[in-house]
Design a protein around this motif. Structure first.
Motif, mmCIF file in Angstrom:
data_model
loop_
_atom_site.group_PDB
_atom_site.id
_atom_site.type_symbol
_atom_site.label_atom_id
_atom_site.label_comp_id
_atom_site.label_asym_id
_atom_site.label_seq_id
_atom_site.Cartn_x
_atom_site.Cartn_y
_atom_site.Cartn_z
ATOM 1 N N ALA A 281 0.819 -1.214 0.000
ATOM 2 C CA ALA A 281 0.000 0.000 0.000
ATOM 3 C C ALA A 281 0.849 1.257 0.000
ATOM 4 N N TYR A 282 2.112 1.127 0.433
ATOM 5 C CA TYR A 282 2.970 2.304 0.526
ATOM 6 C C TYR A 282 3.635 2.680 -0.795
ATOM 7 N N ASP A 283 3.702 1.762 -1.726
ATOM 8 C CA ASP A 283 4.620 1.945 -2.836
ATOM 9 C C ASP A 283 4.325 3.155 -3.706
ATOM 10 N N LYS A 284 3.070 3.480 -3.947
ATOM 11 C CA LYS A 284 2.765 4.633 -4.795
ATOM 12 C C LYS A 284 3.197 5.937 -4.119
ATOM 13 N N VAL A 285 3.035 6.000 -2.805
ATOM 14 C CA VAL A 285 3.444 7.194 -2.083
ATOM 15 C C VAL A 285 4.963 7.298 -2.035
ATOM 16 N N LEU A 341 -4.029 4.417 3.266
ATOM 17 C CA LEU A 341 -3.119 4.120 4.379
ATOM 18 C C LEU A 341 -3.717 4.542 5.713
ATOM 19 N N GLN A 342 -4.467 5.623 5.698
ATOM 20 C CA GLN A 342 -5.163 6.025 6.920
ATOM 21 C C GLN A 342 -6.179 4.961 7.337
ATOM 22 N N PHE A 346 -2.151 3.096 9.301
ATOM 23 C CA PHE A 346 -0.727 3.408 9.260
ATOM 24 C C PHE A 346 -0.433 4.898 9.462
ATOM 25 N N LEU A 347 -1.307 5.767 8.967
ATOM 26 C CA LEU A 347 -1.065 7.208 9.017
ATOM 27 C C LEU A 347 -2.015 7.872 10.004
ATOM 28 N N HIS A 348 -1.599 9.028 10.513
ATOM 29 C CA HIS A 348 -2.410 9.765 11.479
ATOM 30 C C HIS A 348 -3.804 10.021 10.899
ATOM 31 N N PRO A 349 -4.853 9.686 11.621
ATOM 32 C CA PRO A 349 -6.221 9.783 11.075
ATOM 33 C C PRO A 349 -6.704 11.207 10.869
ATOM 34 N N ASP A 389 6.931 11.523 9.273
ATOM 35 C CA ASP A 389 6.091 12.270 10.211
ATOM 36 C C ASP A 389 4.609 11.942 10.062
ATOM 37 N N LEU A 390 4.220 11.388 8.915
ATOM 38 C CA LEU A 390 2.810 11.067 8.694
ATOM 39 C C LEU A 390 2.398 9.747 9.339
ATOM 40 N N ILE A 391 3.375 8.904 9.665
ATOM 41 C CA ILE A 391 3.085 7.572 10.214
ATOM 42 C C ILE A 391 2.748 7.682 11.698
ATOM 43 N N VAL A 392 1.790 6.899 12.142
ATOM 44 C CA VAL A 392 1.375 6.937 13.545
ATOM 45 C C VAL A 392 2.541 6.520 14.442
ATOM 46 N N ASP A 393 2.549 7.056 15.648
ATOM 47 C CA ASP A 393 3.668 6.831 16.559
ATOM 48 C C ASP A 393 3.815 5.377 16.983
ATOM 49 N N SER A 394 2.746 4.608 16.882
ATOM 50 C CA SER A 394 2.802 3.221 17.364
ATOM 51 C C SER A 394 3.654 2.312 16.478
#
Length: 410
Positions: A281-285, A341-342, A346-349, A389-394
């Motif tokens: 899911a990350y590859d295009k970004v 991704l949200q 994976f990314l901050h909602p 910075d867009l990825i959630v802290d967990s």
């Protein structure tokens, strides 16, 4: 003592202002190099001598415009706090006018050669802007200035979709520091360093020999467009450099517009080799990061893209639709993938996918444009940091590293 009327002085000031307004428009749409004083005189409705009465040269007209740009380009964003600096940027974006943004953008693309009369101005502006924004954003001041210029460029192509003021109001540009930020910096440096080493390790191949005469023409045109812009390139002169007649060149490309289209399409095909077929899911970004690494080894491609991007902001330009369509496609793709991704956690909602797509695109273009003056070599690192910075802290740092820099499956 006889009374001396101030009417001639007022008329002179009015004419000077008319000349500067016309020059701002012409330099912004056609470029400084491609605009003659005679063309400027025609736009104002005066003779060539009428222009020289107020400005001895075209360079003097440009200097007067640069004095105005100095006041408008960089707002009072030297606040010690990021919130205050970002509000100043928002206010400046709301006050900006299209002609002035077009003028600066055109100069940003055109004034790279040190001999250009605006080179020193642009170089000083970028250095000063970084220093001022660095007081509030620290090392992110470099990114903030790139975002500022990148958003302005985006808005010239997609004015109904991209509003710099609204995007700057959407979220803080300086996110609160993530725990273990030094660890993040370390893995980013290691990942990019390894990728650069792999890219440089293969032996250099021999220079590519053009397959036929049309390829030779495209290569020569790409160099000319990057060096002097589309408006400033003459097909007759290009034909002469290739030892062709003008008629022979037109046999392969029946217009300068057709040649430009061929140049831009070839540039995109070559650059697309940096992308991988999306697997996760990350590859295009994160193809953005891989493309940035690719661009480090292809400065001629970056020069062509940057020159044409900054020149074609006028909707009447032959390449305007090409870049507007390209931007639309990029923003659509990134916004869709960020939303996906949200949804997967994976990314901050709270992030807005459309805003994040514009910020990422603006950051990338802004960094590339500035690097042509300041020689930065940290574009992939800065893009990775922004994405991280867009990825959630967990998500732990080792997992983030895998997600952002994974190699394609063989």
């Amino acid at each position: 003592m006889p009374h001396v009327s101030s009417t001639p002085n007022r008329r002179g000031a009015l004419r000077r202002e008319q000349i500067l307004q016309a020059a701002e428009e012409l330099f912004g749409t056609d470029g400084f190099g491609a605009t003659s004083l005679r063309a400027l005189a025609k736009r104002v409705g005066v003779t060539h001598a009428g222009i020289l009465r107020h400005f001895p040269s075209k360079e003097d007209v440009l200097r007067a415009l640069l004095d105005r740009l100095t006041e408008d380009l960089m707002p009072d964003a030297s606040h010690p706090e990021a919130d205050g600096a970002q509000r100043a940027l928002q206010e400046a974006a709301r006050r900006s006018t299209r002609p002035r943004v077009e003028l600066y953008t055109t100069l940003l693309g055109e004034a790279v050669p040190p001999e250009h009369p605006a080179h020193g101005f642009v170089h000083r502006h970028l250095r000063t802007g970084r220093e001022r924004l660095g007081r509030a954003f620290a090392d992110h001041g470099v990114d903030t200035l790139a975002l500022w210029d990148g958003l302005q460029v985006l808005s010239l192509y997609l004015p109904e979709r991209v509003s710099p003021a609204d995007i700057l109001a959407a979220r803080p540009l300086r996110q609160s520091g993530r725990a273990g930020e030094s660890e993040t910096t370390a893995w980013i440096a290691a990942a990019v360093g390894s990728a650069r080493g792999e890219a440089r390790s293969p032996a250099r191949s021999a220079a590519t020999v053009p397959a036929d005469r049309s390829d030779e023409i495209i290569e020569a045109a790409a160099r000319a467009f990057a060096r002097q812009g589309f408006q400033g390139t003459s097909l007759r002169k290009l034909a002469g450099e290739l030892k062709l007649t003008h008629g022979t060149l037109l046999y392969y490309f029946d217009s300068k517009e057709a040649l430009l289209e061929a140049v831009l399409n070839r540039r995109d095909r070559q650059a697309d080799t940096a992308y991988i077929t999306p697997v996760t899911a990350y590859d295009k970004v994160y193809n953005v990061y891989r493309r940035a690494l690719h661009n480090e080894g292809h400065p001629e491609s970056v020069a062509l893209y940057s020159a044409m991007l900054c020149e074609a902001t006028d909707p009447a330009h032959s390449a305007h639709t090409f870049f507007a369509t390209r931007y639309t496609r990029i923003l659509d793709t990134l916004a869709t993938e960020i939303a996906s991704l949200q949804q997967q956690g994976f990314l901050h909602p709270q992030l807005d996918p459309e805003t994040e797509a514009a910020l990422l695109t603006a950051l990338w273009d802004g960094l590339q444009l500035h690097a042509r003056y300041l020689g930065d070599t940290s574009i992939p690192e800065r893009l990775l940091r922004h994405l991280d910075d867009l990825i959630v802290d967990s998500v732990p740092s080792d997992r983030r590293s895998d997600l952002l820099t994974r190699a394609p499956a063989s």
